[in-house]
Design a protein around this motif. Sequence first.
Motif, PDB file in Angstrom:
ATOM      1  N   ILE A   1       8.073   2.643   5.852  1.00 30.64           N
ATOM      2  CA  ILE A   1       8.919   2.495   7.037  1.00 30.64           C
ATOM      3  C   ILE A   1       8.218   1.628   8.081  1.00 30.64           C
ATOM      4  N   GLY A   2       6.906   1.826   8.247  1.00 30.39           N
ATOM      5  CA  GLY A   2       6.151   0.998   9.182  1.00 30.39           C
ATOM      6  C   GLY A   2       6.218  -0.479   8.822  1.00 30.39           C
ATOM      7  N   ALA A   3       6.136  -0.774   7.522  1.00 29.96           N
ATOM      8  CA  ALA A   3       6.224  -2.171   7.066  1.00 29.96           C
ATOM      9  C   ALA A   3       7.597  -2.753   7.345  1.00 29.96           C
ATOM     10  N   MET A   4       8.639  -1.951   7.137  1.00 31.11           N
ATOM     11  CA  MET A   4      10.003  -2.436   7.374  1.00 31.11           C
ATOM     12  C   MET A   4      10.245  -2.727   8.858  1.00 31.11           C
ATOM     13  N   LEU A   5       9.616  -1.937   9.718  1.00 32.11           N
ATOM     14  CA  LEU A   5       9.813  -2.125  11.157  1.00 32.11           C
ATOM     15  C   LEU A   5       9.294  -3.475  11.647  1.00 32.11           C
ATOM     16  N   ILE A   6       8.182  -3.929  11.085  1.00 35.35           N
ATOM     17  CA  ILE A   6       7.575  -5.170  11.581  1.00 35.35           C
ATOM     18  C   ILE A   6       7.941  -6.388  10.741  1.00 35.35           C
ATOM     19  N   SER A   7       8.695  -6.173   9.658  1.00 33.35           N
ATOM     20  CA  SER A   7       9.047  -7.291   8.784  1.00 33.35           C
ATOM     21  C   SER A   7       9.977  -8.278   9.491  1.00 33.35           C
ATOM     22  N   PRO A   8       9.695  -9.581   9.419  1.00 37.17           N
ATOM     23  CA  PRO A   8      10.525 -10.596  10.093  1.00 37.17           C
ATOM     24  C   PRO A   8      11.603 -11.201   9.187  1.00 37.17           C
ATOM     25  N   LEU A   9      11.914 -10.555   8.065  1.00 38.86           N
ATOM     26  CA  LEU A   9      12.840 -11.145   7.099  1.00 38.86           C
ATOM     27  C   LEU A   9      14.292 -11.171   7.579  1.00 38.86           C
ATOM     28  N   MET A  10      14.659 -10.315   8.519  1.00 44.32           N
ATOM     29  CA  MET A  10      16.051 -10.277   8.991  1.00 44.32           C
ATOM     30  C   MET A  10      16.457 -11.570   9.680  1.00 44.32           C
ATOM     31  N   GLY A  11      15.540 -12.162  10.470  1.00 40.27           N
ATOM     32  CA  GLY A  11      15.856 -13.351  11.258  1.00 40.27           C
ATOM     33  C   GLY A  11      16.421 -14.508  10.453  1.00 40.27           C
ATOM     34  N   PRO A  12      15.749 -14.935   9.372  1.00 46.39           N
ATOM     35  CA  PRO A  12      16.277 -16.051   8.580  1.00 46.39           C
ATOM     36  C   PRO A  12      17.639 -15.778   7.957  1.00 46.39           C
ATOM     37  N   LEU A  13      17.896 -14.525   7.555  1.00 46.72           N
ATOM     38  CA  LEU A  13      19.187 -14.200   6.949  1.00 46.72           C
ATOM     39  C   LEU A  13      20.319 -14.303   7.964  1.00 46.72           C
ATOM     40  N   LEU A  14      20.086 -13.818   9.184  1.00 48.06           N
ATOM     41  CA  LEU A  14      21.094 -13.942  10.235  1.00 48.06           C
ATOM     42  C   LEU A  14      21.317 -15.414  10.594  1.00 48.06           C
ATOM     43  N   ALA A  15      20.243 -16.193  10.552  1.00 49.50           N
ATOM     44  CA  ALA A  15      20.357 -17.622  10.843  1.00 49.50           C
ATOM     45  C   ALA A  15      21.182 -18.335   9.773  1.00 49.50           C
ATOM     46  N   ILE A  16      20.969 -17.977   8.507  1.00 45.50           N
ATOM     47  CA  ILE A  16      21.733 -18.599   7.421  1.00 45.50           C
ATOM     48  C   ILE A  16      23.218 -18.265   7.559  1.00 45.50           C
ATOM     49  N   GLY A  17      23.527 -16.974   7.816  1.00 44.38           N
ATOM     50  CA  GLY A  17      24.926 -16.576   7.994  1.00 44.38           C
ATOM     51  C   GLY A  17      25.580 -17.277   9.169  1.00 44.38           C
ATOM     52  N   THR A  18      24.846 -17.400  10.275  1.00 41.43           N
ATOM     53  CA  THR A  18      25.376 -18.092  11.465  1.00 41.43           C
ATOM     54  C   THR A  18      25.580 -19.573  11.181  1.00 41.43           C
TER      55      THR A  18
ATOM     56  N   ILE B   1       0.844  -1.199   0.000  1.00 37.92           N
ATOM     57  CA  ILE B   1       0.000   0.000   0.000  1.00 37.92           C
ATOM     58  C   ILE B   1       0.879   1.250   0.000  1.00 37.92           C
ATOM     59  N   GLY B   2       1.931   1.243   0.833  1.00 42.37           N
ATOM     60  CA  GLY B   2       2.843   2.385   0.881  1.00 42.37           C
ATOM     61  C   GLY B   2       3.502   2.655  -0.457  1.00 42.37           C
ATOM     62  N   LEU B   3       3.951   1.590  -1.131  1.00 42.23           N
ATOM     63  CA  LEU B   3       4.549   1.741  -2.458  1.00 42.23           C
ATOM     64  C   LEU B   3       3.521   2.242  -3.470  1.00 42.23           C
ATOM     65  N   ASN B   4       2.305   1.714  -3.362  1.00 41.48           N
ATOM     66  CA  ASN B   4       1.244   2.037  -4.306  1.00 41.48           C
ATOM     67  C   ASN B   4       0.823   3.505  -4.224  1.00 41.48           C
ATOM     68  N   VAL B   5       0.721   4.030  -2.982  1.00 37.57           N
ATOM     69  CA  VAL B   5       0.259   5.417  -2.806  1.00 37.57           C
ATOM     70  C   VAL B   5       1.420   6.382  -2.579  1.00 37.57           C
ATOM     71  N   ASN B   6       2.668   5.872  -2.724  1.00 40.72           N
ATOM     72  CA  ASN B   6       3.866   6.708  -2.617  1.00 40.72           C
ATOM     73  C   ASN B   6       4.032   7.307  -1.217  1.00 40.72           C
ATOM     74  N   SER B   7       3.798   6.488  -0.177  1.00 41.65           N
ATOM     75  CA  SER B   7       3.882   6.955   1.203  1.00 41.65           C
ATOM     76  C   SER B   7       5.122   6.388   1.888  1.00 41.65           C
ATOM     77  N   THR B   8       6.113   7.233   2.130  1.00 43.47           N
ATOM     78  CA  THR B   8       7.359   6.794   2.766  1.00 43.47           C
ATOM     79  C   THR B   8       7.110   6.314   4.184  1.00 43.47           C
ATOM     80  N   ALA B   9       6.268   7.037   4.936  1.00 47.96           N
ATOM     81  CA  ALA B   9       6.001   6.673   6.334  1.00 47.96           C
ATOM     82  C   ALA B   9       5.377   5.282   6.424  1.00 47.96           C
ATOM     83  N   THR B  10       4.471   4.967   5.516  1.00 45.67           N
ATOM     84  CA  THR B  10       3.829   3.654   5.521  1.00 45.67           C
ATOM     85  C   THR B  10       4.848   2.552   5.218  1.00 45.67           C
TER      86      THR B  10
END
Length: 407
Positions: free
Chosen positions: A49-66, A38-47
Amino acid sequence: MSRKNYLSPQFLTKISEDGTLNIESLIILTCAIFIASIGLNVNSTATIIGAMLISPLMGPLLAIGTGLALYNTNILRKGAISLLAEIVISLVASTIYFHFSPLTYASQEIIARTSPTIWDVMIAFFGGSAGIIGARKKDANNIVPGVAIATALMPPLCTVGYSIAAGNLKYFLGSGYLFLINCVFITLTAFLGVKIMKWLSHSAGQPGLSFFRKPTLKETGIVLVVIILIIPSILSAGHMVNKTLVDQNVQNLVARELGDVDLIKENVDSQEKTINLTVSGKKINAKKIQAAKANLAEYNLKGYSLNIVQVAQVNPNAENQLDRQVNNILNQRQREQEQEKHNQEIEKLSPAISSVTAVSDNKNKQITLIELKKNISAKKKKALVKQIKEKYPNINLVEFVQESEKE
């Protein structure tokens, strides 16, 4: 004393749990996908950023590196399975959203995720470094959320979904490569970080242990993959730097050659070597415009052609309105070009079709008028309508007109 225990069991347990796929992570991921889309669609930077804050994608990448650093197949497998599942879910959800969204044109936020550069590599590298360090901290902290915002894993992945829905191969390759860069370099920094922690954990008791040793075959392979991935981003960065320099040269040209004017809109086409400027303010005489064109080489703009459109002095609100009007005109042209392309594709579906015209009624319904060279059976018409609507689901109605009837 606890500070020396760099690779504590608690750290490994936390990494393993963060890299494990579970229902809570999937729900959070789904929410993040739709918020980012939605943020990308309506060109909303704040929206976004909100999606990035709650995204759980970091966990698997750190696990793979470890897992790679410790040759721990259990952690590695959990991280890889989670990452793959989250990527697939993200792509499916974002593609579905953009397919049904009434806003079909790429916003600036979408376009910004389609041209990865060397700076994206640097952000991912330093972000991954901060992420693996932050993961060691037992207490809640703002490091990992900060890294999630900096590395921006979710927006490029959702942009890939937009590219699939829009059928845009260029955007697909650009956003896909940006997401790949982030994944690779976050994983790489996690790998290096855990290797350093492992070395620090054992070096006190083993004086002969050295971090600087001959790399293994696997580590050499990782370095080669990183080099292969980084080369295109360096080329892209060079293009971006060149564009920035050209824009700066244009700004200098306007300030020194055109005098006291306001630059409303600037459009520089590096391929066609054209500079189109829309300015307002005091009227520029023809002699000054000719002088500016003659002096292009002095601003490192040799080979470019300069076109200037002058408008009356306007206030800031009017400038914004003018800018919106210019953008609307450009978007309308883009829509017309896409519609013409669709019409040509429909025309190729049957040799009986003479021409195709797209219209909208007062209820904004999309109607396609097909002019036939000769009459065809009702069965063939029905099959043709079905084929058209399957390919273009936004078309509400298909009408057939014969050339003789039209005359």
